[in-house]
Write a protein that holds these residues in place. Sequence first.
Motif, PDB file in Angstrom:
ATOM      1  N   GLY A 166       0.812  -1.211   0.000  1.00 25.18           N
ATOM      2  CA  GLY A 166       0.000   0.000   0.000  1.00 25.18           C
ATOM      3  C   GLY A 166       0.845   1.261   0.000  1.00 25.18           C
ATOM      4  O   GLY A 166       1.656   1.473   0.904  1.00 25.18           O
ATOM      5  N   GLY A 171       1.394   4.132   4.185  1.00 24.15           N
ATOM      6  CA  GLY A 171       2.439   3.326   3.579  1.00 24.15           C
ATOM      7  C   GLY A 171       3.673   4.140   3.230  1.00 24.15           C
ATOM      8  O   GLY A 171       4.806   3.727   3.506  1.00 24.15           O
ATOM      9  N   GLU A 191       1.982  -1.699  -4.819  1.00 21.23           N
ATOM     10  CA  GLU A 191       0.834  -0.820  -4.981  1.00 21.23           C
ATOM     11  C   GLU A 191       0.191  -1.066  -6.354  1.00 21.23           C
ATOM     12  O   GLU A 191       0.883  -0.998  -7.376  1.00 21.23           O
ATOM     13  CB  GLU A 191       1.278   0.638  -4.863  1.00 21.23           C
ATOM     14  CG  GLU A 191       0.241   1.667  -5.242  1.00 21.23           C
ATOM     15  CD  GLU A 191      -1.043   1.565  -4.443  1.00 21.23           C
ATOM     16  OE1 GLU A 191      -2.109   1.475  -5.064  1.00 21.23           O
ATOM     17  OE2 GLU A 191      -0.974   1.569  -3.183  1.00 21.23           O
ATOM     18  N   ARG A 196       0.147   6.112  -7.687  1.00 20.57           N
ATOM     19  CA  ARG A 196       0.788   5.940  -6.386  1.00 20.57           C
ATOM     20  C   ARG A 196       2.106   5.177  -6.506  1.00 20.57           C
ATOM     21  O   ARG A 196       3.047   5.440  -5.747  1.00 20.57           O
ATOM     22  CB  ARG A 196      -0.172   5.257  -5.409  1.00 20.57           C
ATOM     23  CG  ARG A 196      -1.293   6.199  -4.979  1.00 20.57           C
ATOM     24  CD  ARG A 196      -2.148   5.648  -3.858  1.00 20.57           C
ATOM     25  NE  ARG A 196      -2.976   6.706  -3.279  1.00 20.57           N
ATOM     26  CZ  ARG A 196      -3.768   6.547  -2.239  1.00 20.57           C
ATOM     27  NH1 ARG A 196      -3.860   5.360  -1.642  1.00 20.57           N
ATOM     28  NH2 ARG A 196      -4.479   7.549  -1.772  1.00 20.57           N
ATOM     29  N   GLU A 226       1.546  -4.193   6.419  1.00 24.23           N
ATOM     30  CA  GLU A 226       0.351  -4.302   5.596  1.00 24.23           C
ATOM     31  C   GLU A 226      -0.518  -3.075   5.883  1.00 24.23           C
ATOM     32  O   GLU A 226      -1.227  -3.018   6.876  1.00 24.23           O
ATOM     33  CB  GLU A 226      -0.404  -5.592   5.929  1.00 24.23           C
ATOM     34  CG  GLU A 226      -1.191  -6.187   4.758  1.00 24.23           C
ATOM     35  CD  GLU A 226      -2.030  -5.174   4.022  1.00 24.23           C
ATOM     36  OE1 GLU A 226      -1.752  -4.920   2.825  1.00 24.23           O
ATOM     37  OE2 GLU A 226      -2.956  -4.608   4.639  1.00 24.23           O
ATOM     38  N   SER A 227      -0.441  -2.076   4.999  1.00 28.14           N
ATOM     39  CA  SER A 227      -1.183  -0.832   5.217  1.00 28.14           C
ATOM     40  C   SER A 227      -2.313  -0.646   4.220  1.00 28.14           C
ATOM     41  O   SER A 227      -2.980   0.388   4.240  1.00 28.14           O
ATOM     42  CB  SER A 227      -0.225   0.369   5.139  1.00 28.14           C
ATOM     43  OG  SER A 227       0.294   0.531   3.830  1.00 28.14           O
ATOM     44  N   SER A 228      -2.541  -1.631   3.359  1.00 29.33           N
ATOM     45  CA  SER A 228      -3.578  -1.499   2.336  1.00 29.33           C
ATOM     46  C   SER A 228      -4.923  -2.042   2.783  1.00 29.33           C
ATOM     47  O   SER A 228      -5.935  -1.825   2.112  1.00 29.33           O
ATOM     48  CB  SER A 228      -3.151  -2.246   1.068  1.00 29.33           C
ATOM     49  OG  SER A 228      -3.201  -3.652   1.257  1.00 29.33           O
ATOM     50  N   ASN A 233      -2.747 -10.296   1.367  1.00 32.90           N
ATOM     51  CA  ASN A 233      -1.349 -10.095   0.973  1.00 32.90           C
ATOM     52  C   ASN A 233      -0.404 -10.831   1.923  1.00 32.90           C
ATOM     53  O   ASN A 233       0.626 -11.364   1.505  1.00 32.90           O
ATOM     54  CB  ASN A 233      -1.003  -8.597   0.981  1.00 32.90           C
ATOM     55  CG  ASN A 233      -1.656  -7.849  -0.161  1.00 32.90           C
ATOM     56  OD1 ASN A 233      -1.790  -8.373  -1.254  1.00 32.90           O
ATOM     57  ND2 ASN A 233      -2.059  -6.616   0.095  1.00 32.90           N
ATOM     58  N   GLY A 251      -3.688  -1.556   8.124  1.00 29.45           N
ATOM     59  CA  GLY A 251      -4.954  -1.289   7.449  1.00 29.45           C
ATOM     60  C   GLY A 251      -6.056  -2.166   7.998  1.00 29.45           C
ATOM     61  O   GLY A 251      -5.823  -3.320   8.371  1.00 29.45           O
ATOM     62  N   GLU A 322      -7.906   8.174  -4.105  1.00 26.98           N
ATOM     63  CA  GLU A 322      -7.083   6.965  -4.126  1.00 26.98           C
ATOM     64  C   GLU A 322      -6.339   6.780  -5.450  1.00 26.98           C
ATOM     65  O   GLU A 322      -5.192   6.325  -5.464  1.00 26.98           O
ATOM     66  CB  GLU A 322      -7.966   5.746  -3.843  1.00 26.98           C
ATOM     67  CG  GLU A 322      -8.558   5.770  -2.433  1.00 26.98           C
ATOM     68  CD  GLU A 322      -9.577   4.671  -2.205  1.00 26.98           C
ATOM     69  OE1 GLU A 322     -10.004   4.052  -3.208  1.00 26.98           O
ATOM     70  OE2 GLU A 322      -9.943   4.433  -1.040  1.00 26.98           O
TER      71      GLU A 322
END
Length: 352
Positions: A166, A171, A191, A196, A226-228, A233, A251, A322
Amino acid sequence: MLSRLEPDEIRLQMHYVGICGTDLHLTTNNPETGYIRCTSPLEIPEEGRVIGHEGVGQIIEVGANVKHLKPGMFVALESIIVCHVCEVCKRGKFNQCKHAKLLGLEKDGLFGTVVDVQASIAHNITDYIKDERDLMAAANIEPAGVAYVACENAALKAGEAVVIFGAGPIGLLTAMLSKQVFGAAEVHIIEPIEFRRNFAKKWADRVYTPEEFLSIPPDKIDVVFESSAIVENVTRIFRHISENGRVVLLGRKGIPLEITGVDHMITNEIKIIGSRGHLCGAFSHILALQKAGRIHLEDIVTKVVDDLNDIKDMLEHHEKVENENCKVLIDMQKQMMCMSTSSATGGRIRDL
């Protein structure tokens, strides 16, 4: 008329407010259920909720009990209002306060030209503000604090290899801090959105699409962030994580996490860690790093908006944030010039 200021509150004239992924979830319904998409703690009274929890403002009035802050000061704001008396707070673990209230979700937030907030969440940053870019940077201290706490929770060490899913604001701030502060040797960012990916190259050694990364992952992966909120993932990459590796979950969308490589986890002593919040000193560290020029929080800003219709449009059509941006800020000073005094009364933008 503005409402009476409570004794422990301060009244702020807002300068910049950030649009967070949580704000987008708050203004988007799940098409299957009709309910708000947000999975964070949330309370919406009958009259509605003023959202927004990232921002910088200038004090115009202080409550009777507030002695450490004065009108004219610039302040950056925490977004977790803690009780200070529960067992967790007594241990100094404020991010997990049992009675915490979240600004913009459980308490009215910052999307207003004039807002009232608890004085306890304000940090005096007056000495850090020299120009407009400093104010823009200050609006990003809260998400930067989240990224800083995540790096601390990961026990990230110099020389380690980092993978970040992310390339949104959290991220990229995690990448920035991993490389420039915590000393990561390699930072890999995954990503799916082209804008992005291109924007993230400044803070990464390599940027991938999910397909590219999963086809040939790096040989060494010490820490995964893991920020998405696409937690599968973690399942896909888990067997590639190096011995004594750590996985940090940032996330959240309410999606369950499935770990199939349990033997790999046990043999290699891999840890999975949830990370929430920005308290416990992160603000002070971020301010010191920004002042020293070690980091530049204003660099993640891709757009500043001030027209009320544009703000409403972005909140209702989150793909414009986004797919075409990283961090979007709202310039509340210009907003105030466009609005009548009555529309800002009580710290609310009634149109949103």
